[in-house]
Design an enzyme around this catalytic site. Structure first.
Site, PDB file in Angstrom:
ATOM      1  N   HIS A 180       0.844  -1.197   0.000  1.00  0.00           N
ATOM      2  CA  HIS A 180       0.000   0.000   0.000  1.00  0.00           C
ATOM      3  C   HIS A 180       0.879   1.246   0.000  1.00  0.00           C
ATOM      4  O   HIS A 180       1.746   1.400   0.859  1.00  0.00           O
ATOM      5  CB  HIS A 180      -0.944  -0.024   1.206  1.00  0.00           C
ATOM      6  N   GLU A 234       1.791   3.599   3.073  1.00  0.00           N
ATOM      7  CA  GLU A 234       2.345   3.009   4.294  1.00  0.00           C
ATOM      8  C   GLU A 234       3.874   3.067   4.251  1.00  0.00           C
ATOM      9  O   GLU A 234       4.562   2.054   4.131  1.00  0.00           O
ATOM     10  CB  GLU A 234       1.795   1.577   4.449  1.00  0.00           C
ATOM     11  N   ARG A 273      -3.342   4.691  -1.930  1.00  0.00           N
ATOM     12  CA  ARG A 273      -3.177   3.318  -1.435  1.00  0.00           C
ATOM     13  C   ARG A 273      -2.918   2.298  -2.552  1.00  0.00           C
ATOM     14  O   ARG A 273      -2.126   1.384  -2.407  1.00  0.00           O
ATOM     15  CB  ARG A 273      -4.467   2.955  -0.679  1.00  0.00           C
ATOM     16  N   HIS A 277       2.871  -4.178   6.411  1.00  0.00           N
ATOM     17  CA  HIS A 277       1.953  -3.057   6.202  1.00  0.00           C
ATOM     18  C   HIS A 277       2.013  -2.124   7.414  1.00  0.00           C
ATOM     19  O   HIS A 277       2.754  -2.361   8.353  1.00  0.00           O
ATOM     20  CB  HIS A 277       0.511  -3.579   6.076  1.00  0.00           C
ATOM     21  N   GLU A 334       1.263  -5.304  10.749  1.00  0.00           N
ATOM     22  CA  GLU A 334       0.808  -3.911  10.659  1.00  0.00           C
ATOM     23  C   GLU A 334       1.663  -3.161  11.665  1.00  0.00           C
ATOM     24  O   GLU A 334       1.474  -3.283  12.877  1.00  0.00           O
ATOM     25  CB  GLU A 334      -0.666  -3.784  11.068  1.00  0.00           C
TER      26      GLU A 334
END
Ligand code: 0X9
Ligand code: ZN
Ligand code: ZN
Length: 419
Positions: free
Chosen positions: A152, A155, A236, A306, A380
């Site tokens: 993405h 990020e 994104r 991510h 994440e």
């Protein structure tokens, strides 16, 4: 622009968020689309400054408690470049643009010929080469671990981690016993940026001095449709054209053949979670999937990086069904999160994607797992919303150092449990 955080308590309040999103331009940060908003879920979204007081009013009137997570996004975007090392060129403690990362992949390979090699696994939609680094001492039929970053575009901490990982690997080989063992017995395939076109796009117009918005403000209607200054930094998806639509891009992490587009993904090209016209419709996801298919016999673990929300996820996300290795994956995730927390006490939550974050089909972790790669995890990284996607550069080092502990744990576990 402001970023709001609300927790809708019931369907009625979810409906209010839906109606706000259908009347004004709202950029969902977490979850990534309005369609994923459910009662009791923490929701972060960005709106234009000049309508933010109305949005606040509306939330208050409907009895929804909210917090302003980021009061001034421009200030936060400026603050992300807060590293003291502001020299030009590559730095592990700065966000590097694509050109700099591309040059770095060649340099790090040239400087460490016995440990790092450099190849190209495909080309992006806009024609950029997708560089892959192979890190490890050469040896016959070694098992491998695949790590990718930058699915993405917005990020930014993710590509920073892939670069950090390679630096640590070459810098601590022969010094750190764990790293030495890992590189002697395993190969790491590191794909520093998957969605290169998207990443490049988030670097354009970072500090638009907004003459365009001034023009657009002349027409309020138009203004609500085009949010010029930050949309770019907050992109994104990929940057491919969609037939029959003016909107660009597909969400690469909805584009894999794992329950494709059945849940938590959108069929409309204008949405940020658009699943694409078919599985692997994007050149980038196709190149990644082809590489993994060609190396299925050696790749034993897959890690995809991510941000944000400090989670360690494993399959499944396309179904609530638990994976057959649930117990093992859960205990690996627990131990890896403990390792991560040991450095700065950063708290991670772990579990299957569907219940830990939200159900969302077409992700690379689920696809890889169903291909038979048992140890499949999505990280994440930091933070939990204070800065979100615009994490200050001063947090690159601590974020990468703590993440490295978790990655080394999973790699070492994989090495001890080859299958
Ligand atoms: O929604 C995603 O793609 C990931 N979260 S993010 O905020 N970085 O976009 C989570 C992916 C979890 N795994 C799958 N959905 N397969
Ligand atoms: Zn992501
Ligand atoms: Zn270090």
């Amino acid at each position: 622009q402001k970023v709001f955080r609300v927790i809708p308590q019931n369907d009625e309040q979810v409906e209010i968020i839906n109606s706000i999103a259908s009347h004004i331009e709202v950029d969902f940060w977490q979850p990534d689309s309005v369609t994923l908003v459910k009662p009791k879920m923490q929701v972060d979204f960005r709106v234009e400054a000049d309508i933010s007081s109305e949005v606040g009013e509306l939330l208050k009137e409907s009895g929804m408690e909210y917090r302003v997570l980021i009061d001034n996004l421009q200030a936060a975007v400026d603050a992300q470049f807060d590293s003291k090392a502001r020299a030009t060129g590559h730095s592990y403690e700065k966000y590097n643009n694509w050109e700099t990362i591309a040059a770095w992949t060649a340099d790090i390979a040239a400087q460490n010929p016995d440990l790092v090699s450099h190849s190209v696994i495909g080309e992006t939609y806009e024609g950029r080469p997708m560089y892959l680094l192979k890190v490890g001492k050469s040896g016959a039929n070694k098992a491998a671990i695949f790590i990718d970053c930058g699915f993405h575009a917005r990020e930014w901490i993710s590509p920073a981690f892939c670069q950090w990982f390679v630096k640590e690997a070459v810098g601590t080989y022969g010094k750190d016993t764990t790293m030495t063992t890992l590189l002697d017995s395993l190969d790491f395939y590191v794909l520093p940026v998957v969605n290169i076109d998207g990443y490049v796009y988030t670097w354009t117009n970072v500090s638009t001095s907004c003459w365009k918005c001034q023009l657009l403000k002349l027409s309020l209607n138009l203004y609500l449709y085009f949010t010029i200054p930050f949309q770019d930094r907050m992109w994104r998806k990929t940057r491919s054209k969609n037939a029959g639509s003016r909107c660009l891009g597909t969400d690469p992490n909805r584009n894999f053949n794992a329950g494709w587009c059945s849940i938590g993904a959108s069929k409309s090209p204008c949405d940020s979670t658009y699943c694409g016209s078919e599985p692997e419709s994007e050149k980038e996801t196709k190149a990644l999937a082809d590489f993994i298919r060609q190396h299925l016999s050696t790749i034993k673990a897959y890690l995809t990086i991510h941000s944000y929300s400090q989670l360690l996820l494993f399959p499944y996300s396309y179904t609530y069904k638990l994976p057959s290795h649930y117990e093992e994956l859960n205990s690996i995730a627990r131990a890896a999160s403990e390792q991560l927390s040991s450095l700065y006490n950063t708290k991670y939550t772990y579990g299957p994607g569907a219940t830990t974050i939200y159900p969302a089909a077409g992700g690379s972790d689920d696809w890889v797992y169903d291909q038979g790669i048992k140890y499949a995890f999505t990280f994440e990284l930091r933070d939990t919303g204070r800065y979100g996607f615009v994490l200050p550069e001063s947090q690159i080092k601590p974020t990468c150092e703590e993440t490295l502990l978790a990655v080394k744990y999973i790699a070492n576990y994989t090495l001890k449990h080859l299958y």
